[in-house]
Design an enzyme around this catalytic site. Sequence first.
Site: not given
Length: 355
Positions: A56, A229, A292, A322
Amino acid sequence: MAIFPSSWRLLAVALLLTAGACKDSGGSSTPAPAPPTPAPPTAATYTNPLLPSGPDPWVYQKDGFYYYMQTTGNNLVIRKTAKVSELGSAVSTVIWTPPSNGGNSRNIWAPELHFLDGKWYVYFTAGPGADAGQRTWVLENPATDPTTGTWTEKGRVYNPTEDYWAIDGTVLEQNGKRYFLWSGWPAGSGGEQRLYISEMSNPWTLIGPRVELSRPQYSWEKNGFGVNEGPEILKHGDKTYVVYSASFCGTDDYALGLLTATATADPLTPTAWTKTATPVFVKSNGAYGPGHNAFFKSKDGAEDWIIYHANNSAGQGCGDVRNPRIQKFTWNTDGTPNFGVPAAINTALPRPSGE
């Protein structure tokens, strides 16, 4: 050890020979001044990923610096750098540590730093422990530099009449007003994740009911289960875009979708937004589950860049492996963004212009 071009080595040898030949009439040696040591050439390229871990990722650009945040799970950290491609050497500052218990004590996700009304704000997701308790929260800091000063909790960002699961908050400014966008459940019992928007009266208070902007409707938005999202704002020309992440992040098919409205539209009007029927950024070149994201301009302001996370291998899911990557993107003739495909890791790419 520095390695210099052959021309520099020849110059150094010549200067040494000259120094050996310079003697006065009395036979004493007169050393020649030492040549300046040339600086090694600055690398014109970078490679992804920028960090070994960074779910993120978020970048905010102000006064010649880039401020980077990411999900850590247990605190809020800002990295400050003059060059995004050198994020790995940026100094990290922990700006907030959660309380030992309470509504924002666990699962610290997806922080975003914004400068609004002369102050800094960090929007983030947190909960008491169970996933169902996740909500959006905000901190405030009046300091010039967000890595200094004092951060104060302003509480949750929500409407008390619609106190549902809410994550991934961001801010849109349009038509002289400010709006909060996030991903949430349609009710309190769970289900698919949808995108919502609400007007703000100040950086921590919502006005009126939430409005649904998007829900999973295409198959590429429903891998694992239906998810919309991570909404992020991108403006270009006379358009406002919401770039969002679709499908469950635990799948390799996490991808980016696109909503489009005019720059003067009322963003609270669902029909003002058009959803692109196909994803705009998908797995490729060994990048699994890309998404994201955030956006930033190059140092000289000439280029548009995206920062996003992805996994290096298939099946790695939603964990800390990630990692953050950046790449330049362009614009299609119709004004929509063209993100291309994820660049392969460990491949030399030109740095953002101005770096």
